[in-house]
Design an enzyme around this catalytic site. Structure first.
Site, PDB file in Angstrom:
ATOM      1  N   ARG A  22      56.888   7.270 -22.069  1.00  0.00           N
ATOM      2  CA  ARG A  22      57.800   7.444 -20.930  1.00  0.00           C
ATOM      3  C   ARG A  22      57.064   7.587 -19.607  1.00  0.00           C
ATOM      4  NH1 ARG A  22      61.525  12.182 -21.974  1.00  0.00           N
ATOM      5  NH2 ARG A  22      62.281  11.638 -19.901  1.00  0.00           N
ATOM      6  N   LYS A 342      30.725  12.803   5.037  1.00  0.00           N
ATOM      7  CA  LYS A 342      30.477  12.569   3.605  1.00  0.00           C
ATOM      8  C   LYS A 342      29.004  12.759   3.292  1.00  0.00           C
ATOM      9  CE  LYS A 342      28.868   9.235   1.783  1.00  0.00           C
ATOM     10  NZ  LYS A 342      28.328   7.962   1.316  1.00  0.00           N
ATOM     11  N   TYR A 357      31.856   9.247  12.364  1.00  0.00           N
ATOM     12  CA  TYR A 357      31.608   9.111  10.925  1.00  0.00           C
ATOM     13  C   TYR A 357      30.189   9.569  10.642  1.00  0.00           C
ATOM     14  CZ  TYR A 357      30.413   7.446   6.364  1.00  0.00           C
ATOM     15  OH  TYR A 357      29.968   7.406   5.073  1.00  0.00           O
ATOM     16  N   ASN A 368      24.412  18.809  18.404  1.00  0.00           N
ATOM     17  CA  ASN A 368      25.710  18.365  18.896  1.00  0.00           C
ATOM     18  C   ASN A 368      25.851  16.855  18.697  1.00  0.00           C
ATOM     19  OD1 ASN A 368      28.150  19.198  20.659  1.00  0.00           O
ATOM     20  ND2 ASN A 368      27.409  17.276  21.513  1.00  0.00           N
ATOM     21  N   ALA A 371      31.247  12.364  20.764  1.00  0.00           N
ATOM     22  CA  ALA A 371      32.415  11.588  20.357  1.00  0.00           C
ATOM     23  C   ALA A 371      32.021  10.159  20.007  1.00  0.00           C
ATOM     24  CB  ALA A 371      33.435  11.575  21.485  1.00  0.00           C
TER      25      ALA A 371
END
Ligand code: UD1
Ligand code: CA
Length: 455
Positions: A22, A342, A357, A368, A371
């Site tokens: 099911r 990651k 990323y 630091n 952006a």
């Protein structure tokens, strides 16, 4: 929690042979996950909590994935194959080799019933220790349809379990139901199971018949009642979703009981192993996959997806951040909106506040990351490392092409594509020199304006 009954060794038999048609799935039913872990994984963890001396798992033919899950999560467990699905008693007997000669207690668990608590198993064991030959875990069902009914005498002792298909109308009216969990006292199991027949509506060998057989032998048969929410059995995906909901409700309550603030608890999703410190604040819509630890005073803002990550004390994460496996954040690290991390160890006080990323590398103390920074970690074949030293400053919109090292305290000019190592304390800029033509704009507008009029 670890529960000990040293005088009464325990064998747990887990029934996992069901194909679960099911579910409409290529994967065996018991491998479907609740709270980030397979249902079978939950039941094996429960077996460990109950300090089982021996665990036997009964699987169906060809269920290699189920066998692998057992090998991974409970390597000491033995696995038996039930060749044909001829009923729950037949399934238990597939583990005959484990049961034969076992002088201790024996507990049967279903691998599709993942929410049972260790304290409930403890009650079943205590009931055996108090003299019951068979103890069955029951619950009061809001809707008993489909369940076996627990029939009791005037003293409340269990007399029989009646499957719905075999029940009289009066028996069907009973709402005390069989969860499927059953415990047999010291050495009785095989003697009882071998006498179970298949003269019933389904022509199956019902484990539930053990109650009447044990009773005829003079054994005391008892019911332990637990909340219905612990014994939900999953046969289809809608029930899987209900199990998930019940699991999450419990996880959220536990998180808050342990000192985390959840602003909208019903929107936060935990895994079975999420560990949260004190005074952690979690805003709405946060999902934790497996393998997350969060230290004290961390603040997780709305809409983050976090798995396989460690978040140090006082970190600020999100909104809209993604932490993937191997994101290891020291104390007071800031990860802002639309940043993905990651397999990067970020040292204390380092920051990546916007649109970046960071994959495969290290970021030093107080460094630091501006952006739009990208760690270009993949060349289509291999992953390479980016190492950013302590106190380094990576200007916005930089690409760090790995393998590459940025020395301690170095500056990277905005917009640079860095392909070579940068020494400590240096400035590295990689972009063409800016050119400026004074008055050019005015001349351009005049020329273009005339052309347009002319033409
Ligand atoms: C069973 C109980 C019922 C109880 C219900 C609780 C019996 C006869 N009935 O009914 O009293 O209320 O569970 O959910 O025990 N399995 C095997 N091999 C088999 C048959 C079953 O391994 O040959 C496994 C299934 O994979 C499943 C479990 O045993 O994990 C229960 O079997 P299922 O057929 O779902 O029993 P129910 O009809 O739900
Ligand atoms: Ca079932």
């Amino acid at each position: 929690m670890t529960l000990q009954h040293p005088a009464r060794p325990l064998l747990i038999v887990v029934l996992a042979a069901g194909k679960g048609t099911r579910m409409k799935s290529a994967m065996p039913k018991v491998l479907h996950a609740v709270g980030g872990r397979s249902m079978l994984g939950h039941v094996l963890a429960l077996s460990e909590c109950a300090s089982a001396d021996k665990v036997a798992v009964v699987i169906g033919p060809g269920m290699d994935g189920v066998r692998a899950e057992v090998a991974k999560l409970a390597p000491a467990a033995s696995v038996f194959v039930q060749a044909d699905q001829r009923g729950t008693a037949d399934a238990v007997l597939a583990a005959r080799e484990a049961i034969a000669g076992w002088a201790g207690d024996c507990l049967i668990l279903y691998a599709d019933t993942p929410l049972i608590q260790a304290g409930t198993i403890q009650k079943l064991r205590a009931t055996l220790a108090a003299g019951a030959g068979v103890a069955v875990l029951g619950f009061h069902a809001a809707d008993p349809t489909g369940y076996g009914r627990l029939l009791t005498d005037s003293a409340g002792l269990l007399t029989a379990i009646r499957e719905e298909k075999d029940a009289s109308p009066a028996e069907r009216a009973v709402t005390l139901c069989n969860s499927g969990v059953m415990a047999f006292a010291l050495g009785d199991t095989l003697r009882v199971l071998e006498r179970i027949g298949n003269a019933n509506a389904k022509g199956e060998f019902y484990l539930t018949d053990a109650v009447e057989i044990a009773r005829a032998d003079g054994a005391k048969t008892a019911v332990v009642v637990c909340p219905e929410t612990e014994v939900l059995g999953v046969n289809a995906r809608d029930q899987l979703a209900v199990a998930e909901r019940l699991y999450q409700t419990r996880a959220r309550t536990d998180a808050m009981a342990n000192g985390a603030t959840l602003i909208a608890p019903e929107t936060v999703w935990f895994s079975y192993d999420t560990r949260i410190g004190r005074d952690v604040i979690i805003e709405p819509n946060v999902f934790f996959g497996p393998g997350v630890t969060i230290a004290d005073n961390a603040y997780i803002r709305a809409n983050c997806h976090i798995e396989g990550a460690h978040i140090g004390a006082g970190c600020r994460i999100g909104p809209f951040a993604r932490l993937r496996p191997g994101a290891n954040l020291g104390d007071n690290v800031h990860i802002g909106n639309f940043v993905e991390v990651k397999n990067v160890a970020m040292s204390a006080g380092s920051k990546a506040n916007h649109l970046a990323y960071l994959g495969d590398g290290t970021v030093g103390l107080e460094a630091n990351i501006g952006a739009g920074t990208i760690f270009c970690n993949y060349d289509g074949f291999n992953k390479h490392k980016t190492e950013v030293g302590d106190g380094a400053f990576v200007g916005s919109n930089s690409s760090l092409v790995a393998p590459v090292k940025i020395g301690a305290g170095a500056y990277i000019g905005s917009g640079s594509v860095i392909t070579k190592n940068v020494a400590a304390g240096s400035l590295a800029v990689e972009r063409s020199t800016q050119e400026e033509r004074p008055g050019w704009a005015e001349k351009f507008r005049t020329v273009m304006g005339r052309r347009k009029q002319a033409g």
